[in-house]
Structure formats: C-alpha cells, structure tokens
Design a protein around this motif. Sequence first.
Motif, PDB file in Angstrom:
ATOM      1  N   LEU A 231       0.830  -1.204   0.000  1.00 60.80           N
ATOM      2  CA  LEU A 231       0.000   0.000   0.000  1.00 60.80           C
ATOM      3  C   LEU A 231       0.866   1.255   0.000  1.00 60.80           C
ATOM      4  CD1 LEU A 231      -2.826   1.270   0.178  1.00 60.80           C
ATOM      5  CD2 LEU A 231      -2.660   1.092   2.671  1.00 60.80           C
ATOM      6  N   ALA A 232       1.934   1.242   0.804  1.00 59.76           N
ATOM      7  CA  ALA A 232       2.811   2.416   0.879  1.00 59.76           C
ATOM      8  C   ALA A 232       3.448   2.710  -0.476  1.00 59.76           C
ATOM      9  CB  ALA A 232       3.896   2.192   1.937  1.00 59.76           C
ATOM     10  N   ALA A 238       2.303   6.550  -6.947  1.00 58.99           N
ATOM     11  CA  ALA A 238       1.208   7.129  -7.731  1.00 58.99           C
ATOM     12  C   ALA A 238       1.081   8.626  -7.479  1.00 58.99           C
ATOM     13  CB  ALA A 238      -0.103   6.420  -7.407  1.00 58.99           C
ATOM     14  N   LEU A 239       1.173   9.051  -6.221  1.00 59.57           N
ATOM     15  CA  LEU A 239       0.972  10.462  -5.896  1.00 59.57           C
ATOM     16  C   LEU A 239       2.170  11.320  -6.301  1.00 59.57           C
ATOM     17  CD1 LEU A 239      -0.806  10.105  -2.428  1.00 59.57           C
ATOM     18  CD2 LEU A 239      -1.827  10.679  -4.641  1.00 59.57           C
ATOM     19  N   THR A 240       3.389  10.832  -6.081  1.00 62.48           N
ATOM     20  CA  THR A 240       4.547  11.621  -6.502  1.00 62.48           C
ATOM     21  C   THR A 240       4.677  11.639  -8.024  1.00 62.48           C
ATOM     22  OG1 THR A 240       5.964   9.676  -6.169  1.00 62.48           O
ATOM     23  CG2 THR A 240       5.862  11.282  -4.372  1.00 62.48           C
ATOM     24  N   ASN A 241       4.237  10.577  -8.674  1.00 68.83           N
ATOM     25  CA  ASN A 241       4.342  10.515 -10.131  1.00 68.83           C
ATOM     26  C   ASN A 241       3.378  11.473 -10.831  1.00 68.83           C
ATOM     27  OD1 ASN A 241       5.485   9.163 -12.542  1.00 68.83           O
ATOM     28  ND2 ASN A 241       3.380   8.486 -12.857  1.00 68.83           N
ATOM     29  N   VAL A 360       2.262  -1.675  -8.800  1.00 65.31           N
ATOM     30  CA  VAL A 360       2.699  -0.327  -8.420  1.00 65.31           C
ATOM     31  C   VAL A 360       2.859   0.553  -9.656  1.00 65.31           C
ATOM     32  CG1 VAL A 360       4.603   0.992  -7.414  1.00 65.31           C
ATOM     33  CG2 VAL A 360       3.812  -1.100  -6.291  1.00 65.31           C
ATOM     34  N   LEU A 361       3.497   0.031 -10.678  1.00 66.53           N
ATOM     35  CA  LEU A 361       3.684   0.791 -11.918  1.00 66.53           C
ATOM     36  C   LEU A 361       2.355   1.100 -12.595  1.00 66.53           C
ATOM     37  CD1 LEU A 361       6.750  -1.160 -13.374  1.00 66.53           C
ATOM     38  CD2 LEU A 361       6.777   1.180 -12.493  1.00 66.53           C
ATOM     39  N   GLY A 399       4.760  11.088   2.517  1.00 69.78           N
ATOM     40  CA  GLY A 399       4.375  10.674   3.869  1.00 69.78           C
ATOM     41  C   GLY A 399       4.065   9.197   3.942  1.00 69.78           C
ATOM     42  N   PHE A 400       3.407   8.653   2.921  1.00 64.64           N
ATOM     43  CA  PHE A 400       3.137   7.213   2.887  1.00 64.64           C
ATOM     44  C   PHE A 400       4.443   6.420   2.780  1.00 64.64           C
ATOM     45  CE2 PHE A 400      -1.308   8.288   1.788  1.00 64.64           C
ATOM     46  CZ  PHE A 400      -1.946   7.415   2.660  1.00 64.64           C
ATOM     47  N   ALA A 401       5.428   6.951   2.055  1.00 63.57           N
ATOM     48  CA  ALA A 401       6.721   6.275   1.979  1.00 63.57           C
ATOM     49  C   ALA A 401       7.379   6.215   3.352  1.00 63.57           C
ATOM     50  CB  ALA A 401       7.628   6.990   0.981  1.00 63.57           C
ATOM     51  N   ALA A 402       7.319   7.319   4.086  1.00 67.10           N
ATOM     52  CA  ALA A 402       7.890   7.339   5.433  1.00 67.10           C
ATOM     53  C   ALA A 402       7.164   6.355   6.347  1.00 67.10           C
ATOM     54  CB  ALA A 402       7.819   8.756   6.001  1.00 67.10           C
TER      55      ALA A 402
END
Length: 425
Positions: A231-232, A238-241, A360-361, A399-402
């Motif tokens: 999920l992270a 998706a959001l940063t892309n 993810v892609l 934030g989700f990555a963190a």
Amino acid sequence: MSAPAPVTRAPNPWWVALVCGLASFIDAAAIVSNGIALTIYQHAIGISDLELGVLSAALTYCIAIGAVVGGWLGDRVGRRRVFLVTMAMIIVGIGLLVASTTFWLLLVGEILIGLGTGADLPVSLASIAEAADDHNRGKLIGFSGILWLVGILAVVVTSIFVGDLGHVGGQLLYGMVGVVAIVTLALRWSIPESQSWLAARRERSAGVKTVRADRARLGLLLRAPYAKPFLALILFYALTNLGANTGGQFTTFLWVNVIGTSVSFSSTINLVMFPIGLVCGFWFMRIADTPARWTYFLVGAGCMVVQYLLPAVLGFSMWTMLASMALSGLGSAFAFEGIMKVWTQESFPVLLRTTAQGAVLAVARFAAGTLAIVTPMAMNAGPRVLYAGLALVCAIGLGFAAWGFKGKQGTEFDIEDEVPDPLPA
C-alpha cells in the motif's frame, strides 16, 4: 531444507543490469519519441487532434495494463520468457509505427509497444535484483534509472537532427528506439532465468517449505507482512508521479504558453538541466545500498515538494522555473522512482515480486494518464493552483513512503530460503 539445485555459472550482475536495464532506456525513449513523432505525423500524414489523443492515451494505458499482466506472468512462468516475448512485441510495434500511414495500424503499433514496455519493466527489474547481492542490489537497480535518463537524452539529441525532416523524421525517431530494441533482444538471449525464481519453483514443485516457495498467492499482497509496503509503495509512487508526469509532459507547454519563450529555448534548458539528474542518479547508486539512503530520501523529499511550491507561491517566471527544474533533478534522484524500485524488490518474496512491481507501476500510469487529460485546461485556468495541488499530493505520497519504510530493517532476500513462519490470521 531447500531442494538441491543444479550447479550453473551465474552471469555477471553488471551485465544483467545493463542488458535488462535497457528496458528502462526503451521505456523512456518510446514515450518521449512518441510525443515528438506523433506531432510530426499529425502534419505529415494527416492525423486529426482526436486521433492524436487516442494514440497517446493508448500508449499510456497499455503500459499500465502491460505492467499488471507482465508482472503476474513473470512470477508464474519466469522472468526470461516474459522479457523475450515483450521485447519482440516492442520491435513489431515500432515496425508498424515506422511503416504505417493509417490511424488503425498506428493504433495497433501503440498498443503493442505499450503492452510490451509495461510488461517488460517489472520482470527486468526483478532479474537485476535477483542477480545482485546485498552489497550492490540498490546500485544495480539505480543503474536502470541512469539508462532511463539516457533514453530521454538519446531522443532529444536525435530530434535536434531529424525534427525538421517531416514524415521521415518521425520514422527515424521511432527507428532509433527500434534498433535499440533489436540489439536488446539479441543480448537478452545471453541472460539465463533468475536462479531465485528457479529455486522457488523447484521447491514449490517438490513440496519444500521455504519463504520463496510458499509465499506465492496474490491475496498475500493484501495481508501482513506484505500489505503495508504494498500500500505504501502504490500511494507513494502514484501520488509523486502525478507531479513528475506533469513536468515531463507539460514543461514545454509552461515555457511557451505561460512564460512566453520558444520551443527551442525550452529544449535548450532541458539539455542544460540534464546533467543535474544524471550526476544525482550516479550519486544515488553510491548510497543506495547503505543506511545513508534514508537521510538522502528526506533531503530529496523536501526538494520534491519545494519544486512545486516555488512557482505556486512566487509565480511562474524564468527563474522560478529554473529553480524548480534543478530541485526536481535533486529530489527525483533520491526520493522518487529509484528508491521505489529498490524498496519494491526488497519487500516481496520471489513469486510475488514482479506482480507487486507491476501493480505499483500500473496504478501510477493510470493515475498520471487520467490527470494528463485535464492538465492543459488546468494550466490555462491557473497553473499556480495546479502546482499548489501537486505539492500537496506529493507531500502526502512521501508521507506514505515514510510510514511504510522508516526504520525498516532486513529484506525478503535475507529470508527467502528459510522455513516460513505462520502468517497472521
């Protein structure tokens, strides 16, 4: 206890990284050359605005579909089979784009290239990761990012020489990508199947219980311990892309329609800024396998957000755009696609690895393609509002990555041959 494996000579990991990493070169070159070549074709062979939009969308969405299907097949039938077939699809698709002058044949070409490049990426990345070890895995995956940048550079340089040649210019742009795909297919015959994948399939067939043999059901991606990183990664990428894709597709639009410069000036700026991303990409390779990568991620994350806030707050001018592009080169190297690829390879067992990467892609491609439809209207209505929104969604994604990876120790590679613990109910 693992099933005995036949003794085979492992290929040089750097050779695997180069040959399989050419998938990233072809992915970037196909996308960038497609935008330029279709613009040429529109005037040279008579493509309508609607047809141009359909052809562009077909490539984007087929890359997403290909990533899902190719990722799933890579875990089921093997990495090598998939990346040989997908490269052949790309070659056929490019041949159609070079030779065809009708919309429908061009559409078939776009579909083949999209499905092929989308399916190739997850299996190629897994092949690189599984040929590496804990001391060079991040470095080798980071090298695929360098090849992605080189793919863009190759198209930009080629377009300088052929962009004014009309239909032939478009054919030469596509042809350059096709030549690289043909060479890549020839070289890939030298890459054997991933030894990790072969071991997992052997153990699964023999009923031997190991993590890599047992953890193969798709539903496990939605259960602990895999649901959190899955999920992270989806939300982070998706959001940063969304912002990265907007910058990639519409930077020239901003320079010309908002700031008031020329296309040639915009192209020159892109070339001048290119070394920043390249140098930072090489630096990421140096730190990708060390604990320092988290510190670099935090610095990169700050650059990622500020690159959108700067023009949103101060307005769009030559200087704010130059600063934004420089921050993009820094941030993207340490807190975007490179670290996403490393985390994805480390977070999932062998028989789920390419499935997870493909998902993810795919989510990121679908999201970016959908936003791109309305982006020109949003920019004309007020680019400062759009960039403020991109800063917000980028910050949420980071934030989700963190949440998913701060303080994470160990990888699936460390335990793949161990007896699996019972999964949580």
